[in-house]
Design an enzyme around this catalytic site. Structure first.
Site, short mmCIF file in Angstrom:
data_model
loop_
_atom_site.label_atom_id
_atom_site.label_comp_id
_atom_site.label_asym_id
_atom_site.label_seq_id
_atom_site.Cartn_x
_atom_site.Cartn_y
_atom_site.Cartn_z
N LYS A 1 -8.22 13.74 -11.16
CA LYS A 1 -7.09 12.82 -11.30
C LYS A 1 -7.45 11.50 -10.65
O LYS A 1 -7.98 11.48 -9.53
CB LYS A 1 -5.89 13.44 -10.56
CG LYS A 1 -4.66 12.60 -10.50
CD LYS A 1 -3.69 13.06 -11.56
CE LYS A 1 -2.52 12.15 -11.72
NZ LYS A 1 -2.84 10.84 -12.28
N LYS B 1 -7.95 12.70 -1.05
CA LYS B 1 -6.50 12.43 -1.03
C LYS B 1 -5.74 13.60 -1.67
O LYS B 1 -4.74 14.08 -1.13
CB LYS B 1 -6.21 11.13 -1.79
CG LYS B 1 -4.81 10.61 -1.59
CD LYS B 1 -4.55 9.34 -2.38
CE LYS B 1 -5.30 8.15 -1.86
NZ LYS B 1 -4.87 6.89 -2.51
N LYS C 1 -11.90 8.55 -10.93
CA LYS C 1 -11.51 7.14 -10.99
C LYS C 1 -12.15 6.54 -12.23
O LYS C 1 -13.16 7.06 -12.72
CB LYS C 1 -11.99 6.39 -9.74
CG LYS C 1 -11.14 5.19 -9.41
CD LYS C 1 -9.81 5.59 -8.77
CE LYS C 1 -8.94 4.42 -8.44
NZ LYS C 1 -7.77 4.83 -7.65
N THR D 1 4.71 5.13 -3.65
CA THR D 1 3.71 4.88 -2.60
C THR D 1 4.41 4.44 -1.31
O THR D 1 4.14 4.96 -0.22
CB THR D 1 2.70 3.82 -3.06
OG1 THR D 1 2.07 4.32 -4.24
CG2 THR D 1 1.65 3.53 -2.02
N ASN E 1 3.95 -4.60 -4.29
CA ASN E 1 4.67 -3.38 -4.66
C ASN E 1 4.80 -2.43 -3.46
O ASN E 1 5.89 -1.99 -3.12
CB ASN E 1 3.94 -2.72 -5.83
CG ASN E 1 4.62 -1.43 -6.27
OD1 ASN E 1 4.37 -0.37 -5.71
ND2 ASN E 1 5.50 -1.53 -7.24
N SER F 1 2.72 11.20 -9.25
CA SER F 1 1.94 11.37 -10.49
C SER F 1 1.79 12.85 -10.81
O SER F 1 1.87 13.27 -11.96
CB SER F 1 0.54 10.77 -10.33
OG SER F 1 0.56 9.41 -10.64
P1 NAD Z 1 0.24 -5.80 -5.18
O1 NAD Z 1 -0.71 -6.57 -6.02
O2 NAD Z 1 1.63 -5.53 -5.69
O3 NAD Z 1 0.43 -6.53 -3.76
C1 NAD Z 1 -0.65 -6.94 -2.98
C2 NAD Z 1 -0.12 -7.88 -1.91
O4 NAD Z 1 -1.21 -8.26 -1.06
C3 NAD Z 1 0.47 -9.17 -2.45
O5 NAD Z 1 1.60 -9.53 -1.67
C4 NAD Z 1 -0.64 -10.19 -2.22
O6 NAD Z 1 -0.16 -11.52 -2.09
C5 NAD Z 1 -1.20 -9.67 -0.92
N1 NAD Z 1 -2.54 -10.17 -0.66
C6 NAD Z 1 -3.54 -10.42 -1.53
N2 NAD Z 1 -4.58 -10.94 -0.88
C7 NAD Z 1 -4.25 -10.99 0.43
C8 NAD Z 1 -4.90 -11.42 1.60
N3 NAD Z 1 -6.14 -11.91 1.56
N4 NAD Z 1 -4.26 -11.30 2.78
C9 NAD Z 1 -2.99 -10.82 2.82
N5 NAD Z 1 -2.33 -10.42 1.76
C10 NAD Z 1 -2.94 -10.50 0.57
O7 NAD Z 1 -0.52 -4.46 -4.81
P2 NAD Z 1 0.10 -3.09 -4.29
O8 NAD Z 1 0.35 -2.21 -5.46
O9 NAD Z 1 1.20 -3.38 -3.32
O10 NAD Z 1 -1.17 -2.48 -3.52
C11 NAD Z 1 -1.50 -2.90 -2.21
C12 NAD Z 1 -2.54 -1.96 -1.65
O11 NAD Z 1 -2.01 -0.63 -1.65
C13 NAD Z 1 -3.86 -1.88 -2.44
O12 NAD Z 1 -4.92 -1.63 -1.54
C14 NAD Z 1 -3.67 -0.67 -3.32
O13 NAD Z 1 -4.91 -0.08 -3.69
C15 NAD Z 1 -2.90 0.23 -2.35
N6 NAD Z 1 -2.17 1.26 -3.07
C16 NAD Z 1 -1.14 0.95 -3.89
C17 NAD Z 1 -0.49 1.97 -4.59
C18 NAD Z 1 0.68 1.66 -5.48
O14 NAD Z 1 1.22 2.61 -6.05
N7 NAD Z 1 1.13 0.43 -5.60
C19 NAD Z 1 -0.92 3.30 -4.45
C20 NAD Z 1 -1.97 3.59 -3.56
C21 NAD Z 1 -2.59 2.55 -2.89
#
Ligand code: NAD
Length: 408
Positions: free
Chosen positions: A68, A92, A104, A188, A219, A356
């Site tokens: 997955k 995970k 992945k 998340t 998000n 998921s």
């Molecule tokens: P997103 O794109 O919605 O948000 C990312 C945020 O980080 C934005 O606010 C952006 O402005 C900010 N950002 C970007 N560059 C930056 C920097 N240099 N310094 C500070 N902030 C910065 O992404 P997301 O879905 O919220 O994911 C964020 C992290 O969480 C990622 O590492 C992602 O892999 C991880 N993640 C997300 C999910 C999910 O379901 N959304 C699941 C597992 C892991």
């Protein structure tokens, strides 16, 4: 850091293995991905030309069940990155005791430079190229960086066309109308919230006395900030790619979210009406935010934010990794020496893959759950697994001892 991301991941595996009893055979197996597929995806562009995009799918280990993992569309995608992300997905899924192995996928592309139709052709072309490698009981796709529910819908539809049967279980994170699960969007952040609540229930400090800084207001970060704010925690700093804001007495997160969502930038919050006039705050950089003297630091933006270079400046006693890989392995020794407790991404952000899994179960049974069911089961899972991996599990609260929260 080692030469490759996978070698770096294996360094952490080696270290973790010192604390568990596991056969040499299993260690040897876990050091290598089971299968890695490299593909070339031809896409007819809107101007009539043909472009070919490199893509990958890696199934790291399937000893616990079908593999997955998400599909990433990004210019930096490489086989090394996809292999290391598949490695982390393996652990995970195991930490959350889900019946899955890790996988992945990704395509080396800048999706922002494609039209919507080009994006659809690329998404369908990706599935055409890997169709024999995936399946509801073999390998299941999901969204990742720059892929979303719409793209998952195209991918599931393409696979169903190839197989000549409706196959919702091959992809998760789909639109609700195509078999998606309620609660997936917020999963998340909600999962991370349950982990923090579970850990903090053992502290003497109440939420109101607990200061938190969150890097990343997307998000995951913004929804988590909202959940923590409503649970009474003091969110003193948040940031996005443009920079951050800090207020010692705590920020009014719903106002910050409202302004950020209406302007798309946290910067608009700095000096426009509500937050600016109602809360005395300072504008800070992302580097400043990481070094704040807070109880909890939550990196929720990008990988490798805390490294050997800045680890010495970290003052928080607890770090909850919401982003994937925000702490480079080169920072581990310094953080350990400073006695900073790090709760890893493979637990803290696992709410996404857990819901998921719920989506996959619902697709297979054809019976769909309410939002309350989804969040209730997520809370039970996150609290149970957090307790299991903590050093003193007997001190952890049971799921029924924690307040229930159904909406972000
Ligand atoms: P997103 O794109 O919605 O948000 C990312 C945020 O980080 C934005 O606010 C952006 O402005 C900010 N950002 C970007 N560059 C930056 C920097 N240099 N310094 C500070 N902030 C910065 O992404 P997301 O879905 O919220 O994911 C964020 C992290 O969480 C990622 O590492 C992602 O892999 C991880 N993640 C997300 C999910 C999910 O379901 N959304 C699941 C597992 C892991």
């Amino acid at each position: 850091m080692s030469d490759t991301l996978l070698a770096d991941a294996n360094l952490r595996l080696e270290k973790a293995l010192r604390d568990v009893t596991i056969s040499q055979d299993a260690i040897e197996r876990l050091t290598h991905p089971k299968a890695s597929l490299s593909i070339a995806i031809p896409v007819r562009m809107d101007d009539g030309s043909l472009r070919v995009f490199p893509g990958y799918r890696v199934r790291y280990d399937d000893s616990r069940g079908p593999t997955k993992g998400g599909v990433r569309f990004h210019p930096n995608v490489s086989i090394d990155e996809v292999q290391s992300l598949a490695f982390w997905m393996t652990f995970k899924c195991a930490v959350l005791n889900l019946p899955f192995g890790g996988a992945k996928g990704g395509v080396t592309v800048n999706p922002k430079a494609l039209s919507k139709l080009e994006l659809e052709r690329l998404s369908r072309g990706y599935v055409d190229a890997i169709a024999d490698f995936i399946g509801t009981d073999v390998d299941i796709l999901a969204p990742d960086v720059y892929t979303n529910a719409m793209i998952m819908g195209w991918m599931m539809d393409e696979y169903s066309i190839i197989r000549r049967q409706f196959s919702p279980g091959v992809v998760t994170g789909k639109p609700i109308a195509m078999g998606g699960s309620l609660g997936r969007e917020t999963a998340t952040a909600m999962g991370a919230f349950f982990v923090i609540q579970s850990v903090w229930a053992q502290q003497t400090r109440s939420p109101g006395e607990t200061s938190i800084a969150i890097q990343g207001f997307g998000n995951a970060g913004a929804i988590l900030a909202d959940l923590l704010f409503h649970a009474g925690y003091k969110i003193v700093a948040v940031s996005d790619s443009q920079g951050g804001i800090y207020a010692k007495q705590g920020l009014d997160i719903p106002s910050v979210r409202h302004l950020k969502e209406s302007s798309r930038k946290l910067k608009a919050v700095y000096c426009e009406d509500s937050v600016c006039s109602s809360v005395d705050h300072q504008v800070i950089t992302n580097a400043d935010l990481l070094a704040l003297d807070v109880d909890i630091l939550i990196p929720a933006a990008l990988e490798n934010q805390i490294t050997a270079e800045n680890a010495d400046r970290i003052q928080a006693n607890h770090i909850f990794e919401v982003a994937n890989g925000p702490i480079a392995s080169s920072a581990d020794t310094t953080l350990e020496a400073k006695n900073i407790q790090v709760f890893p991404d493979i637990l803290v952000n696992a709410g996404g893959v857990t819901v998921s899994y719920f989506e996959w179960v619902q697709n297979r049974s054809g019976f769909y759950w309410t939002l309350e069911d989804v969040n209730d089961r997520l809370q039970t899972k996150m609290v149970e697994e957090t307790a299991k991996i903590q050093r003193s599990p007997k001190n952890s609260p049971s799921p029924s001892e924690l307040p229930r929260m159904f909406t972000p």
